[in-house]
Scaffold this motif. Structure first.
Motif, PDB file in Angstrom:
ATOM      1  N   GLN A  60      -2.276  -4.463   8.492  1.00 15.98           N
ATOM      2  CA  GLN A  60      -3.641  -4.468   7.934  1.00 15.98           C
ATOM      3  C   GLN A  60      -3.692  -3.681   6.620  1.00 15.98           C
ATOM      4  O   GLN A  60      -4.319  -4.115   5.644  1.00 15.98           O
ATOM      5  N   VAL A  61      -3.050  -2.529   6.608  1.00 21.61           N
ATOM      6  CA  VAL A  61      -3.005  -1.722   5.372  1.00 21.61           C
ATOM      7  C   VAL A  61      -2.269  -2.494   4.277  1.00 21.61           C
ATOM      8  O   VAL A  61      -2.706  -2.543   3.127  1.00 21.61           O
ATOM      9  N   GLN A  62      -1.157  -3.111   4.646  1.00 26.06           N
ATOM     10  CA  GLN A  62      -0.339  -3.859   3.690  1.00 26.06           C
ATOM     11  C   GLN A  62      -1.149  -4.998   3.065  1.00 26.06           C
ATOM     12  O   GLN A  62      -1.039  -5.272   1.868  1.00 26.06           O
ATOM     13  N   THR A  63      -1.981  -5.646   3.871  1.00 26.48           N
ATOM     14  CA  THR A  63      -2.756  -6.792   3.394  1.00 26.48           C
ATOM     15  C   THR A  63      -3.931  -6.366   2.525  1.00 26.48           C
ATOM     16  O   THR A  63      -4.205  -6.977   1.485  1.00 26.48           O
ATOM     17  N   LYS A  64      -4.626  -5.302   2.937  1.00 26.41           N
ATOM     18  CA  LYS A  64      -5.862  -4.909   2.237  1.00 26.41           C
ATOM     19  C   LYS A  64      -5.617  -4.157   0.937  1.00 26.41           C
ATOM     20  O   LYS A  64      -6.483  -4.135   0.056  1.00 26.41           O
ATOM     21  N   LEU A  65      -4.472  -3.516   0.801  1.00 25.93           N
ATOM     22  CA  LEU A  65      -4.224  -2.701  -0.397  1.00 25.93           C
ATOM     23  C   LEU A  65      -2.950  -3.164  -1.116  1.00 25.93           C
ATOM     24  O   LEU A  65      -2.025  -2.388  -1.344  1.00 25.93           O
ATOM     25  N   LYS A  66      -2.906  -4.419  -1.435  1.00 27.89           N
ATOM     26  CA  LYS A  66      -1.709  -4.975  -2.079  1.00 27.89           C
ATOM     27  C   LYS A  66      -1.376  -4.235  -3.373  1.00 27.89           C
ATOM     28  O   LYS A  66      -2.265  -3.910  -4.164  1.00 27.89           O
ATOM     29  N   LEU A  95       0.025   3.024  -0.920  1.00 24.61           N
ATOM     30  CA  LEU A  95      -0.212   3.031   0.524  1.00 24.61           C
ATOM     31  C   LEU A  95       0.270   1.730   1.172  1.00 24.61           C
ATOM     32  O   LEU A  95       0.753   1.726   2.306  1.00 24.61           O
ATOM     33  N   SER A  96       0.169   0.631   0.425  1.00 29.85           N
ATOM     34  CA  SER A  96       0.656  -0.653   0.923  1.00 29.85           C
ATOM     35  C   SER A  96       2.182  -0.640   1.032  1.00 29.85           C
ATOM     36  O   SER A  96       2.753  -1.157   2.006  1.00 29.85           O
ATOM     37  N   GLN A  97       2.837  -0.039   0.049  1.00 30.26           N
ATOM     38  CA  GLN A  97       4.294   0.070   0.086  1.00 30.26           C
ATOM     39  C   GLN A  97       4.730   0.949   1.255  1.00 30.26           C
ATOM     40  O   GLN A  97       5.724   0.659   1.940  1.00 30.26           O
ATOM     41  N   GLN A  98       3.974   2.015   1.474  1.00 23.93           N
ATOM     42  CA  GLN A  98       4.267   2.904   2.604  1.00 23.93           C
ATOM     43  C   GLN A  98       4.130   2.133   3.920  1.00 23.93           C
ATOM     44  O   GLN A  98       4.952   2.274   4.831  1.00 23.93           O
ATOM     45  N   ALA A  99       3.080   1.304   3.984  1.00 27.90           N
ATOM     46  CA  ALA A  99       2.850   0.502   5.191  1.00 27.90           C
ATOM     47  C   ALA A  99       3.999  -0.496   5.403  1.00 27.90           C
ATOM     48  O   ALA A  99       4.452  -0.699   6.533  1.00 27.90           O
TER      49      ALA A  99
END
Length: 590
Positions: free
Chosen positions: A394-400, A404-408
């Motif tokens: 969800q984090v990866q999708t919402k914050l492309k 934070l997306s890379q961390q996810a």
């Protein structure tokens, strides 16, 4: 209109011709073909008789070919045609100096310096020409005289640099301090330049010299900026308590300096000076009325408590959250509490409840992302991988494209690896290897290598599944169980690529358990197993860090930092190893 266009075209053509010829002449100069260069510079100078660059280059060509009379004649003719260019006496003097005719050189230099009395505007170029010719004492005289005659002139910067070139560091620091005294906007520049000459050793001669100059100035002409510089110097020397004293003095005169105390506290914390960090944030807590600053102070005071093993941390978290409330402002505290409960206190159930509750009132997608990342960590800790993957995805999708997306994405890869889904883990890691976050990229590369080096081939077990299981157990703080599995791997898969990974993981667990000497012996086994192994630079860096930070054996630390520098020039640890090696050796760090 047509005529104007033709004139512009001709001017551009002349400019392009000059530029091309100048570049060609410069190339000849670099190759040492001075006669060819001289011919071009002569042509350029005829077209541009006031261009001092062409004149200087042509004179140099004559001097390099021992045509000193020709150089002198050119300079005197130029001076005769332009009597105002008194700075050319510097070049005439230098021409004599190259011939060892020092009396004649000195006479020309005096004419140049005396011309500043008549026309102070010449002082800057005369000083610069002396410096270019390495006549540094005369350059200082020229700049100093110019400033005396013209109060608006400021050549302290140039004078300081010259003193640095001469190795007269006391005078250099004094000049830089004078520069700041005249204009405090130079503070950042002076910090950057003086940092080239100081180390983290408070007894270093240059450090002592700078400190002495600052204390002397603070007595003769008290200003806040001297406290700022002293604080900066003490922080450089890792004397954070002394830096804190300076920052407190600044705060008492101007409350806006509270930001400096926050910054200092964070630096001290990251450098493991927990006593200084605690003092900074306790002071912040007592002296600020801003809720965000109070919460930041409370958070770091709790972090210090965790790192130093203070008791009743759970009670302290509960007290702080009771004081400030369970709300969106205290989300960073709630996330830190959940992390503590999971990885330090062994209470992931309570951590999960805190984070799920925090999700219900988080106000931004970034707050939600941070909560979900930590919630995913808690779920991985408890072995609920699928639910953890949902949160990470969800984090990866919402914050492309956000960090934070890379961390996810990395957490998705790591969780898939723990599950034994190595193909999906590899797919994520291939993307992350080019991550803009160096830390995430390095972690991704490490995990990528673990999987790629140990993937089973032709359905033959390789030990990767067992290793991933041990890695998960270490993540879950089940160190004894992890060690048992790793010992089994070492017995069952002797001679397999996973063997060095298992030894390395055992050594890391021993470090975690503060069994440093055992860890050193285990790290050494990794290198003994394969002197050309891909983990050897990691081993040497870990050993260097242990000797440096835990065992207080700097000579041994230097030995292993040096191995990285000379044997592993492409290692990700190279820059850090070189810096730390030079610090231990007592070098001045540029």
């Amino acid at each position: 209109m047509k005529k104007a266009f033709i004139i512009i075209a001709l001017l551009y053509s002349c400019f392009a011709f000059s530029q091309n010829n100048f570049m060609l002449a410069e190339d000849y100069m670099r190759q040492g073909e001075y006669k060819k260069a001289a011919q071009i510079y002569e042509s350029l100078l005829k077209r541009n008789p006031f261009n001092t660059t062409y004149l200087k280059r042509l004179v140099t060509c004559f001097q390099e070919t021992d045509q000193y009379l020709k150089a002198e004649t050119l300079l005197r003719e130029t001076l005769k045609n332009n009597p105002g260019q008194k700075y050319l006496h510097v070049e005439i003097g230098y021409n004599f100096e190259r011939q060892q005719k020092m009396i004649l050189a000195k006479r020309e230099y005096e004419i140049a310096l005396n011309s500043i009395d008549i026309n102070p505007s010449l002082g800057g170029i005369i000083g610069r020409m002396f410096r270019q010719n390495n006549s540094l004492d005369n350059a200082i005289i020229a700049y100093t005289k110019t400033m005396e005659l013209n109060k608006n002139a400021n050549y302290q910067f140039q004078i300081a640099q010259i003193y640095g070139e001469k190795g007269e560091f006391d005078k250099m620091f004094g000049a830089y301090i004078e520069l700041v005294d005249q204009n405090e906007s130079y503070l950042g520049t002076v910090q950057r330049l003086t940092s080239r000459y100081i180390t983290d050793d408070s007894k270093n001669e240059n450090n002592v010299s700078l400190k002495r100059a600052l204390l002397r100035k603070s007595v003769s002409n008290p200003k806040d900026v001297w406290n700022e510089l002293l604080s900066w110097l003490f922080a450089k020397q890792k004397e954070y308590q002394k830096a804190f004293i300076q920052e407190k003095a600044l705060f008492k005169r101007n409350p806006e300096y509270i930001d400096n105390i926050i910054t200092l506290g964070k630096i001290a914390f990251n450098d493991r000076d927990y006593a200084a960090a605690k003092d900074c944030f306790a002071f912040l807590l007592e002296n600020t009325n801003f809720i965000d600053e109070k919460l930041n102070a409370e958070l770091y005071l709790l972090k210090v408590g965790i790192e130093t093993g203070e008791k009743n941390i759970t009670q302290r978290f509960d007290t702080v959250l009771s004081t400030y409330g369970i709300n969106s402002k205290t989300i960073p505290l709630q996330i830190a509490y959940a992390d503590f409960l999971t990885f330090k206190s062994g209470n992931p159930e309570k951590a999960e409840n805190i984070l799920e509750n925090a999700l219900s009132f988080s106000k931004s997608k970034f707050q939600q992302a941070r909560i979900k990342l930590k919630l995913g960590d808690v779920l991985v800790f408890t072995g609920r991988f699928n639910k953890a993957l949902i949160y990470f995805s969800q984090v990866q999708t919402k914050l492309k494209n956000h960090p934070l997306s890379q961390q996810a994405r990395f957490k998705v890869a790591q969780t898939s690896y723990f599950k034994g889904d190595f193909k999906w883990a590899m797919a994520q890691l291939k993307v992350l290897k080019g991550s803009t976050s160096q830390l995430i990229a390095n972690d991704a590369v490490d995990l990528f290598l673990v999987i790629s080096d140990n993937e089973p081939k032709d359905s033959i077990p390789s030990g990767l599944k067992e290793y991933a299981r041990a890695d998960l157990l270490a993540y879950q703080n089940k160190d004894s169980e992890a060690m048992t599995i790793l010992t089994g791997i070492l017995s069952k898969y002797k001679g397999f690529p996973v063997e060095d990974e298992a030894l390395f993981k055992q050594a890391q667990i021993l470090v975690k358990q503060k069994k440093y000497n055992e860890a050193i012996l285990t790290f050494a086994k990794v290198v003994a197993l394969d002197p050309q192994g891909i983990l050897n630079d990691d081993v040497y860096y870990e050993m260097a860090e242990l000797y440096n930070k835990q065992l207080n054996l700097p000579e041994k630390a230097k030995e292993y930092y040096q191995k990285i520098i000379f044997e592993y020039p492409s290692s990700i640890y190279l820059v850090d190893a070189r810096k730390k090696y030079r610090e231990l050796r007592g070098d001045t760090i540029n």
